[in-house]
Design a protein around this motif. Structure first.
Motif, PDB file in Angstrom:
ATOM      1  N   GLN A  97      -2.771  -6.027   2.856  1.00  0.00           N
ATOM      2  CA  GLN A  97      -3.245  -4.972   3.765  1.00  0.00           C
ATOM      3  C   GLN A  97      -4.410  -5.457   4.629  1.00  0.00           C
ATOM      4  O   GLN A  97      -4.548  -5.087   5.783  1.00  0.00           O
ATOM      5  CB  GLN A  97      -3.710  -3.758   2.968  1.00  0.00           C
ATOM      6  N   ARG A 119       2.236   2.636   3.479  1.00  0.00           N
ATOM      7  CA  ARG A 119       1.752   3.336   4.690  1.00  0.00           C
ATOM      8  C   ARG A 119       1.134   2.361   5.672  1.00  0.00           C
ATOM      9  O   ARG A 119       1.325   2.453   6.879  1.00  0.00           O
ATOM     10  CB  ARG A 119       0.695   4.373   4.299  1.00  0.00           C
ATOM     11  N   ALA A 120       0.371   1.397   5.125  1.00  0.00           N
ATOM     12  CA  ALA A 120      -0.354   0.459   5.988  1.00  0.00           C
ATOM     13  C   ALA A 120       0.604  -0.394   6.821  1.00  0.00           C
ATOM     14  O   ALA A 120       0.228  -0.909   7.871  1.00  0.00           O
ATOM     15  CB  ALA A 120      -1.256  -0.435   5.138  1.00  0.00           C
ATOM     16  N   ASP A 152       2.971   0.598   8.521  1.00  0.00           N
ATOM     17  CA  ASP A 152       3.326   1.285   9.768  1.00  0.00           C
ATOM     18  C   ASP A 152       2.161   1.293  10.753  1.00  0.00           C
ATOM     19  O   ASP A 152       2.223   1.938  11.792  1.00  0.00           O
ATOM     20  CB  ASP A 152       3.725   2.750   9.475  1.00  0.00           C
ATOM     21  N   TRP A 153       1.073   0.654  10.407  1.00  0.00           N
ATOM     22  CA  TRP A 153      -0.127   0.720  11.252  1.00  0.00           C
ATOM     23  C   TRP A 153      -0.384  -0.581  12.020  1.00  0.00           C
ATOM     24  O   TRP A 153      -1.508  -0.877  12.392  1.00  0.00           O
ATOM     25  CB  TRP A 153      -1.363   1.040  10.382  1.00  0.00           C
ATOM     26  N   SER A 166       8.295   5.014  -4.487  1.00  0.00           N
ATOM     27  CA  SER A 166       7.323   6.100  -4.309  1.00  0.00           C
ATOM     28  C   SER A 166       5.967   5.711  -4.917  1.00  0.00           C
ATOM     29  O   SER A 166       4.924   6.202  -4.490  1.00  0.00           O
ATOM     30  CB  SER A 166       7.838   7.408  -4.902  1.00  0.00           C
ATOM     31  N   ARG A 207      10.922  -1.583   0.774  1.00  0.00           N
ATOM     32  CA  ARG A 207      11.459  -0.486  -0.047  1.00  0.00           C
ATOM     33  C   ARG A 207      12.789  -0.894  -0.673  1.00  0.00           C
ATOM     34  O   ARG A 207      13.026  -0.664  -1.868  1.00  0.00           O
ATOM     35  CB  ARG A 207      11.639   0.786   0.796  1.00  0.00           C
ATOM     36  N   GLU A 212       3.884   3.952  -2.137  1.00  0.00           N
ATOM     37  CA  GLU A 212       3.774   4.578  -0.813  1.00  0.00           C
ATOM     38  C   GLU A 212       2.386   4.407  -0.195  1.00  0.00           C
ATOM     39  O   GLU A 212       2.252   4.196   1.002  1.00  0.00           O
ATOM     40  CB  GLU A 212       4.179   6.059  -0.859  1.00  0.00           C
ATOM     41  N   ASP A 213       1.361   4.481  -1.012  1.00  0.00           N
ATOM     42  CA  ASP A 213      -0.010   4.297  -0.519  1.00  0.00           C
ATOM     43  C   ASP A 213      -0.159   2.949   0.176  1.00  0.00           C
ATOM     44  O   ASP A 213      -0.832   2.821   1.185  1.00  0.00           O
ATOM     45  CB  ASP A 213      -0.967   4.312  -1.715  1.00  0.00           C
ATOM     46  N   HIS A 214       0.451   1.953  -0.438  1.00  0.00           N
ATOM     47  CA  HIS A 214       0.422   0.596   0.102  1.00  0.00           C
ATOM     48  C   HIS A 214       1.300   0.497   1.339  1.00  0.00           C
ATOM     49  O   HIS A 214       0.889  -0.031   2.377  1.00  0.00           O
ATOM     50  CB  HIS A 214       0.902  -0.355  -0.999  1.00  0.00           C
TER      51      HIS A 214
END
Ligand code: AMO
Length: 429
Positions: A195, A385-386, A388-389, A378, A367, A381-383
């Protein structure tokens, strides 16, 4: 009471003859010779002979046990002793701390103690110059790693060790109660370092990580030190090159800066000059086949296979392009052969020192890989998310520092190169 010293013993020399000095350290030896007592005093930099003259001084040190701590005010003078270039004539002795007798191990190492007894008395074991030399070399290795990576533009980071979900998949996780929640000890900084390439581009971390492996080998610990890097705009062979530079610089730095320590350990550290060979997993399987160890492609390399490979390739070499199915979910496939991965292990003979590779940066592919490996997306998911940024393509590796130290010092058991090792049996001291 004043505790200052004017000199480390290592900074004294015969040219200081006639000069008053204040030194301090541990009494290694005491010899009474009539109206004189000779005391050998050691600090972290070296050892000196002290001559004690006069009734009062001699009385003070008469019943002093070895390893007691003293501060000596005295004058540097010539000596007749063959082992010392000068001596210090004591004018004032202050006894700062008394050691018991007998001690649990012979700290000078004249009487060899087994590793368990030494680890049980590790602080005292460090008075043994062999043990101290290992940790001085470790210090220099760390200095060199930090310098090499910083010079290459890597930023040193610290990631959490208490984490809410696994970083390397589910196996071998230590779990702990985190108030009313379930938490784990980090197995590696894998997800965080990936990240962080989004904001800092090139990062490295040197830290302890945890594996709940009940392995009783000379190369596994439950708490080990890992050197990790992650870099954007680099492919797997680019970061392999960084790894080769890091390792070679460690050898070069220690070769030059730890001359005394090498002498004490009876080793001769030489920087490897040749380029580290790159052997593909496929070539390794073929080599093992010729040695009568029949493996089919896709089989993992077991200890016996690595030992055989280590006989064929005794030094450093990379094992590259492993089958995807043998690698973690975050590893990228080879574009020209998706069943293989952009991955490598750095080996020293049979010993795996590091693994790394190019990472997937497309979250849908990650995934799919998680599902393929029986993991639950699931939980990540926290990981994810990054990703997509604006996650850049990136690669990295993790290097086992304890294993590198064991190669550097030519000491097989990693417990010897870790101050307070943790293994399934050892939780103290
Ligand atoms: P891996 O699990 O292969 O990869 O670990 C990387 C390196 O860490 C060292 N190591 C250990 N050393 C002592 N005791 C242990 N129990 C232990 N486990 C591992 C080894 C090993 O080669 N995240 C990936 C690295 C990456 O791809 O960046 C990882 O953890 O020297």
């Amino acid at each position: 009471m004043d505790l200052k010293r004017t000199h480390y013993i290592g900074n004294l020399n015969a040219s200081l003859k006639g000069q008053k000095v204040i030194i301090g350290g541990w009494v290694e030896d005491l010899r009474e010779l009539g109206k004189l007592t000779f005391l050998t005093l050691r600090d972290v930099t070296g050892v000196a002979q002290i001559v004690v003259i006069g009734d009062e001084g001699i009385k003070q040190v008469k019943d002093l046990n070895r390893q007691s701590v003293v501060r000596i005010t005295g004058t540097v003078q010539e000596t007749k002793a063959r082992d010392f270039p000068f001596e210090v004539k004591s004018e004032k002795i202050e006894i700062l701390s008394r050691a018991v007798h007998p001690l649990p191990i012979d700290p000078i190492g004249r009487l060899e103690s087994n590793i368990d007894n030494r680890l049980n008395a590790r602080a005292l074991d460090l008075r043994n110059q062999k043990t101290a030399s290992i940790f001085k070399i470790r210090h220099h290795a760390l200095q060199s790693i930090r310098k090499t990576l910083a010079d290459l533009g890597f930023i040193e980071v610290n990631t959490p060790k208490i984490i809410g979900s696994a970083s390397e998949g589910g196996a071998n996780l230590f779990s702990l109660k985190y108030f009313d929640k379930q938490a784990y000890l980090a197995q590696s900084p894998q997800l965080y370092k990936e990240q962080l390439t989004l904001g800092l581009e090139r990062v490295f971390e040197i830290s302890s990580f945890y594996r709940a492996e009940k392995s009783h080998t000379v190369r596994h610990l439950t708490e080990f030190t890992s050197v990790d890097i992650e870099a954007d705009f680099m492919d797997y062979l680019d970061v392999a090159e960084v790894l080769e530079t890091v390792v070679k610089n460690v050898f070069e730095h220690v070769e030059k800066n730890c001359i005394e320590e090498q002498k004490i350990l009876g080793i001769d550290i030489k920087k490897p000059t040749a380029a580290f060979e790159k052997i593909t997993y496929k070539q390794a399987i073929e080599e093992l086949g010729r040695e009568g160890l029949g493996l089919v492609e896709g089989d993992d390399l077991q200890d016996s296979h690595l030992r055989k490979l280590g006989e064929i390739h005794p030094g450093f070499y990379f094992l590259i392009d492993w089958p995807m199915k043998l690698k973690p979910f975050y590893i990228h496939e080879k574009e020209d052969n998706p069943s293989l991965s952009k991955s490598f292990d750095l080996q020293y003979g049979y010993l795996e020192l590091s693994s790394g590779g190019r990472r997937l940066h497309d979250p849908s592919k990650i995934r799919a890989r998680l599902v393929e490996q029986g993991l639950n997306p699931s939980q990540f998911e926290d990981h994810l998310r990054a990703f997509d940024w604006g996650m850049p393509p990136h690669s990295g590796w993790g290097l086992g520092l304890d294993r590198l130290m064991s190669v550097l010092t030519k000491i097989d058991n990693v417990r010897e190169v870790v101050l307070y090792p943790r293994d399934p049996e050892r939780l103290f001291p």
